[in-house]
Design a protein around this motif. Structure first.
Motif, mmCIF file in Angstrom:
data_model
loop_
_atom_site.group_PDB
_atom_site.id
_atom_site.type_symbol
_atom_site.label_atom_id
_atom_site.label_comp_id
_atom_site.label_asym_id
_atom_site.label_seq_id
_atom_site.Cartn_x
_atom_site.Cartn_y
_atom_site.Cartn_z
ATOM 1 N N CYS A 173 0.866 -1.187 0.000
ATOM 2 C CA CYS A 173 0.000 0.000 0.000
ATOM 3 C C CYS A 173 0.901 1.234 0.000
ATOM 4 O O CYS A 173 1.680 1.430 0.943
ATOM 5 N N CYS B 37 -6.208 1.543 5.414
ATOM 6 C CA CYS B 37 -6.295 3.002 5.473
ATOM 7 C C CYS B 37 -7.465 3.565 4.656
ATOM 8 O O CYS B 37 -7.735 4.747 4.696
ATOM 9 N N HIS C 47 0.141 4.209 0.582
ATOM 10 C CA HIS C 47 -0.236 5.162 1.640
ATOM 11 C C HIS C 47 0.273 4.698 3.005
ATOM 12 O O HIS C 47 0.787 5.493 3.787
ATOM 13 N N CYS C 48 0.117 3.400 3.282
ATOM 14 C CA CYS C 48 0.609 2.853 4.553
ATOM 15 C C CYS C 48 2.124 2.668 4.510
ATOM 16 O O CYS C 48 2.774 2.667 5.553
ATOM 17 N N HIS D 132 -7.508 0.107 -0.343
ATOM 18 C CA HIS D 132 -7.080 -0.610 0.860
ATOM 19 C C HIS D 132 -8.259 -0.568 1.835
ATOM 20 O O HIS D 132 -8.244 0.147 2.828
HETATM 21 ZN ZN LIG Z 1 -3.121 1.506 3.191
#
Ligand SMILES: [Zn+2]
Length: 107
Positions: free
Chosen positions: A6, A64, A8-9, A60
């Motif tokens: 991911c 998130c 973002h994570c 996701h």
């Molecule tokens: Zn994520």
């Protein structure tokens, strides 16, 4: 089990946390009112179905909850990269074309 990165994570997470949402990079018509029915129908309903590199929108969902894009090979299911919305993919179909088919021998 497949793990997906991911963006973002910033880490690999279990595939069970993700959902594919279809083809990525579909531009919305600038003036929908000026579209013909065929143009609007193409935008709404028709998607590419390539054999090979495909850019897809993923979410996701159990993490998130952010959307991102993934470049996936439709034959091997390998996810080659993930990247945030608005970023450009570094892997494109021009770079990963399958080997040329052997010519058919004439009898
Ligand atoms: Zn994520």
């Amino acid at each position: 089990m497949l793990h997906i990165f991911c963006p973002h994570c910033g880490e690999l997470r279990s595939e069970e946390e993700f959902h594919a949402k279809g083809q990525a990079h579909i531009p919305r018509p600038l003036d929908p009112g000026a579209c013909t029915d065929e143009e609007w129908g193409d935008y709404m309903f028709f998607r590419d179905n390539p054999r090979g590199i495909h850019h897809e929108l993923w979410v996701h969902a159990a993490g998130c909850r952010q959307y991102f894009n993934a470049t996936r090979h439709t034959v091997t299911y390998e996810i080659l990269e993930t990247y945030k919305i608005g970023e450009k993919p570094s892997v494109t179909s021009a770079e990963k074309k399958p080997a040329a088919q052997p010519a058919v021998a004439k009898a």
